[in-house]
Design a protein around this motif. Structure first.
Motif, PDB file in Angstrom:
ATOM      1  N   THR A  53       8.321   4.291   3.391  1.00  8.47           N
ATOM      2  CA  THR A  53       8.973   3.264   2.591  1.00  8.47           C
ATOM      3  C   THR A  53       8.616   3.545   1.134  1.00  8.47           C
ATOM      4  O   THR A  53       7.469   3.338   0.727  1.00  8.47           O
ATOM      5  N   GLN A  54       9.581   4.022   0.373  1.00  4.92           N
ATOM      6  CA  GLN A  54       9.317   4.434  -1.002  1.00  4.92           C
ATOM      7  C   GLN A  54       8.719   3.291  -1.808  1.00  4.92           C
ATOM      8  O   GLN A  54       9.284   2.205  -1.897  1.00  4.92           O
ATOM      9  N   GLY A  55       7.519   3.540  -2.362  1.00  7.58           N
ATOM     10  CA  GLY A  55       6.876   2.590  -3.251  1.00  7.58           C
ATOM     11  C   GLY A  55       6.241   1.384  -2.583  1.00  7.58           C
ATOM     12  O   GLY A  55       5.819   0.459  -3.273  1.00  7.58           O
ATOM     13  N   TRP A  87       1.724   6.223   7.866  1.00  8.69           N
ATOM     14  CA  TRP A  87       2.684   5.609   6.955  1.00  8.69           C
ATOM     15  C   TRP A  87       2.485   6.192   5.568  1.00  8.69           C
ATOM     16  O   TRP A  87       1.394   6.629   5.209  1.00  8.69           O
ATOM     17  N   PHE A  88       3.596   6.212   4.839  1.00  7.28           N
ATOM     18  CA  PHE A  88       3.591   6.798   3.502  1.00  7.28           C
ATOM     19  C   PHE A  88       4.434   5.939   2.568  1.00  7.28           C
ATOM     20  O   PHE A  88       5.455   5.385   2.978  1.00  7.28           O
ATOM     21  N   ASP A  89       4.028   5.869   1.316  1.00  8.94           N
ATOM     22  CA  ASP A  89       4.784   5.095   0.327  1.00  8.94           C
ATOM     23  C   ASP A  89       5.693   6.005  -0.509  1.00  8.94           C
ATOM     24  O   ASP A  89       5.992   5.719  -1.655  1.00  8.94           O
ATOM     25  N   VAL A  90       6.136   7.068   0.102  1.00  7.33           N
ATOM     26  CA  VAL A  90       7.055   8.012  -0.531  1.00  7.33           C
ATOM     27  C   VAL A  90       8.279   8.160   0.370  1.00  7.33           C
ATOM     28  O   VAL A  90       8.222   7.857   1.557  1.00  7.33           O
ATOM     29  N   PRO A  91       9.397   8.637  -0.176  1.00  4.27           N
ATOM     30  CA  PRO A  91      10.561   8.860   0.678  1.00  4.27           C
ATOM     31  C   PRO A  91      10.337  10.068   1.584  1.00  4.27           C
ATOM     32  O   PRO A  91       9.570  10.977   1.248  1.00  4.27           O
ATOM     33  N   GLU A  92      10.996  10.057   2.719  1.00  2.00           N
ATOM     34  CA  GLU A  92      10.960  11.223   3.605  1.00  2.00           C
ATOM     35  C   GLU A  92      12.010  12.209   3.122  1.00  2.00           C
ATOM     36  O   GLU A  92      13.131  11.817   2.781  1.00  2.00           O
ATOM     37  N   LYS A  93      11.648  13.466   3.094  1.00  2.00           N
ATOM     38  CA  LYS A  93      12.610  14.513   2.737  1.00  2.00           C
ATOM     39  C   LYS A  93      12.958  15.286   3.999  1.00  2.00           C
ATOM     40  O   LYS A  93      12.070  15.774   4.697  1.00  2.00           O
ATOM     41  N   LEU A 103      15.289  10.163   2.055  1.00  5.66           N
ATOM     42  CA  LEU A 103      15.443   8.879   2.738  1.00  5.66           C
ATOM     43  C   LEU A 103      14.393   7.915   2.215  1.00  5.66           C
ATOM     44  O   LEU A 103      13.201   8.087   2.468  1.00  5.66           O
ATOM     45  N   LYS A 104      14.821   6.889   1.480  1.00  9.19           N
ATOM     46  CA  LYS A 104      13.876   5.949   0.874  1.00  9.19           C
ATOM     47  C   LYS A 104      13.109   5.151   1.921  1.00  9.19           C
ATOM     48  O   LYS A 104      11.953   4.790   1.705  1.00  9.19           O
ATOM     49  N   GLU A 105      13.760   4.851   3.040  1.00  8.20           N
ATOM     50  CA  GLU A 105      13.109   4.150   4.154  1.00  8.20           C
ATOM     51  C   GLU A 105      13.501   4.863   5.434  1.00  8.20           C
ATOM     52  O   GLU A 105      14.689   5.057   5.699  1.00  8.20           O
TER      53      GLU A 105
END
Length: 125
Positions: A53-55, A87-93, A103-105
């Motif tokens: 989930t970005q940010g 979990w990560f606070d960045v988008p998945e590439k 992908l932002k989420e």
């Protein structure tokens, strides 16, 4: 979306959530049932749920843990240790051919055979 379930690569709908929530919606429950079935049929499989989930690391964490809870609640015979979350606070590439998608989420699911361990940032069992 393609996910590894044991030795097979399975195409399943994307896991979606209510906006700003960790509550899965739409076809997500069907995806989770498919994954749960794979775990039930093969005790050598462990599942890894990776939420992006970005940010917003807290929301990504909450989503990963909610999916794990959903799978375990619907089948108490699956030990918690067989379902890992990251979990990560960045988008998945994602790379497909010569294109890269951001992908932002998103949620990426994959299984491991014989409970092998992979080191991942923010990993929790």
């Amino acid at each position: 979306r393609k996910h590894w379930l044991g030795p097979a690569r399975v195409i399943m709908p994307k896991i979606a959530f209510a906006p700003g929530s960790d509550r899965p919606i739409g076809q997500s429950n069907g995806v989770l049932e498919t994954v749960k079935g794979a775990l039930e049929r093969n005790s050598q499989l462990s599942l890894h749920i990776v939420a992006y989930t970005q940010g917003n690391a807290k929301l990504a964490e909450s989503r990963a843990k909610a999916l794990k809870a959903h799978i375990l609640k619907s089948n108490p015979a699956i030990p918690s240790s067989r379902v890992k979350v990251s979990w990560f606070d960045v988008p998945e590439k994602m790379v497909s051919g010569d294109k890269t998608y951001v992908l932002k989420e998103s949620v990426h699911l994959f299984t491991e055979i014989n409970n092998s361990n992979n080191a991942n940032l923010n990993e929790e069992t």
